[in-house]
Design a protein around this motif. Structure first.
Motif, PDB file in Angstrom:
ATOM      1  N   MET A 158       0.689  -1.240  -0.007  1.00 50.47           N
ATOM      2  CA  MET A 158      -0.022   0.091   0.020  1.00 50.47           C
ATOM      3  C   MET A 158       0.814   1.420   0.091  1.00 50.47           C
ATOM      4  O   MET A 158       0.261   2.319  -0.289  1.00 50.47           O
ATOM      5  N   ARG A 159       2.126   1.305   0.429  1.00 47.93           N
ATOM      6  CA  ARG A 159       3.117   2.410   0.214  1.00 47.93           C
ATOM      7  C   ARG A 159       3.026   2.810  -0.972  1.00 47.93           C
ATOM      8  O   ARG A 159       3.197   4.071  -1.487  1.00 47.93           O
ATOM      9  N   TRP A 160       3.026   1.597  -2.141  1.00 49.89           N
ATOM     10  CA  TRP A 160       2.999   2.228  -3.584  1.00 49.89           C
ATOM     11  C   TRP A 160       1.722   2.390  -4.251  1.00 49.89           C
ATOM     12  O   TRP A 160       1.404   2.571  -5.478  1.00 49.89           O
ATOM     13  N   CYS A 161       0.831   1.962  -3.725  1.00 51.77           N
ATOM     14  CA  CYS A 161      -0.759   1.775  -4.145  1.00 51.77           C
ATOM     15  C   CYS A 161      -1.511   2.558  -3.312  1.00 51.77           C
ATOM     16  O   CYS A 161      -2.474   2.138  -2.755  1.00 51.77           O
ATOM     17  N   GLN A 162      -1.299   3.931  -2.786  1.00 53.66           N
ATOM     18  CA  GLN A 162      -1.950   4.556  -2.039  1.00 53.66           C
ATOM     19  C   GLN A 162      -3.372   4.989  -2.503  1.00 53.66           C
ATOM     20  O   GLN A 162      -3.546   5.361  -3.760  1.00 53.66           O
ATOM     21  N   THR A 163      -4.252   5.329  -1.566  1.00 52.14           N
ATOM     22  CA  THR A 163      -5.644   5.844  -1.869  1.00 52.14           C
ATOM     23  C   THR A 163      -5.542   7.482  -2.229  1.00 52.14           C
ATOM     24  O   THR A 163      -4.488   7.853  -2.078  1.00 52.14           O
ATOM     25  N   VAL A 164      -6.784   7.760  -2.886  1.00 52.65           N
ATOM     26  CA  VAL A 164      -6.470   9.145  -2.966  1.00 52.65           C
ATOM     27  C   VAL A 164      -6.373   9.938  -1.844  1.00 52.65           C
ATOM     28  O   VAL A 164      -7.109   9.908  -0.745  1.00 52.65           O
ATOM     29  N   ASP A 165      -5.371  10.817  -1.685  1.00 52.05           N
ATOM     30  CA  ASP A 165      -4.794  11.622  -0.897  1.00 52.05           C
ATOM     31  C   ASP A 165      -6.260  12.608  -0.488  1.00 52.05           C
ATOM     32  O   ASP A 165      -6.850  13.263  -1.177  1.00 52.05           O
ATOM     33  N   GLN A 166      -6.651  12.467   1.002  1.00 47.08           N
ATOM     34  CA  GLN A 166      -7.748  13.170   1.283  1.00 47.08           C
ATOM     35  C   GLN A 166      -7.590  14.679   1.180  1.00 47.08           C
ATOM     36  O   GLN A 166      -8.519  15.547   1.324  1.00 47.08           O
ATOM     37  N   ASN A 167      -6.288  15.272   1.486  1.00 45.95           N
ATOM     38  CA  ASN A 167      -6.136  16.666   1.434  1.00 45.95           C
ATOM     39  C   ASN A 167      -6.418  17.046  -0.061  1.00 45.95           C
ATOM     40  O   ASN A 167      -7.025  18.366  -0.191  1.00 45.95           O
TER      41      ASN A 167
END
Length: 230
Positions: A158-167
């Protein structure tokens, strides 16, 4: 549906348990058998031990597949850190890609998260606007947990498949940018505090549209295993 079928894309497939030399030979043989045109591959290059697989009739070597090294892959030795890089493909060429993967698998190639292997899919960004990219962002944000569960992405990846950044998600919807330049400013400001940053190993490169004019979907899930169909 027609838009999907007309979409151009490219893939990078990381694998182990097969040497780069053997993989290049298999890709060239498969392409020759399926296209009716003779394909050859180059000697290893200085860059990433790269072998370029090209049609003999095209001395410019523009339409090339590549087999190259990726140091992040965990393999028995350095020459089995193997990555397949496709040229730009169309939907009609999907059977070709599938057969290449099947033949590599039959020759022993394997790909799984335990060996730091994965797949990157690059989708052509031509024709996208700020509005369409905002829509895509919201669609991905609303469905990504379902995708993560169905694909079975390993937690370690998941470090490389991060979800959409909430900010970014909050900022971009609040601003509703009307141009790609405005969208670019929101993205990089949300990620780095700066307007633009495209270092190759910068963490934002896995979400970046502007550097290569493509949308990148990194996924890490077993792809090449015995009896598994692509």
């Amino acid at each position: 549906m027609n838009e999907i079928l007309n979409q151009k894309f490219g893939v990078e497939v990381e694998m182990y348990n097969i040497s780069r030399s053997k993989a290049a030979q298999i890709v060239a043989t498969t392409l020759t058998e399926l296209t009716g045109v003779s394909w050859n591959y180059s000697l290893p290059g200085m860059h990433l031990d790269e072998r370029r697989i090209y049609p003999v009739s095209d001395p410019t070597r523009h339409n090339v597949w590549k087999i190259e090294s990726d140091s992040s892959i965990q393999a028995r030795n350095a020459w089995e850190r193997t990555e397949l890089v496709s040229p730009v493909l169309t939907w009609e060429q999907m059977p070709l890609l599938q057969q290449i993967i099947r033949n590599l698998r039959a020759a022993g190639a394997r790909s799984d998260p335990a060996h730091q292997c994965g797949v990157h899919v690059h989708v052509d960004g031509t024709g996208h606007t700020a509005r369409s990219l905002l829509n895509l962002t919201n669609i991905m944000a609303s469905h990504e947990q379902l995708l993560i569960g169905s694909i079975g992405i390993a937690p370690a990846r998941m470090r490389w498949c991060q979800t959409v950044d909430q900010n970014f998600l909050l900022a971009v919807n609040a601003r509703a940018p009307q141009s790609l330049r405005e969208l670019e400013e929101v993205w990089y400001a949300a990620q780095t505090g700066h307007a633009y940053n495209v270092g190759h190993y910068d963490q934002t490169r896995y979400h970046m549209f502007y550097g290569k004019k493509a949308i990148m979907y990194p996924t890490f899930q077993t792809l090449i295993v015995q009896r598994q169909k692509l």
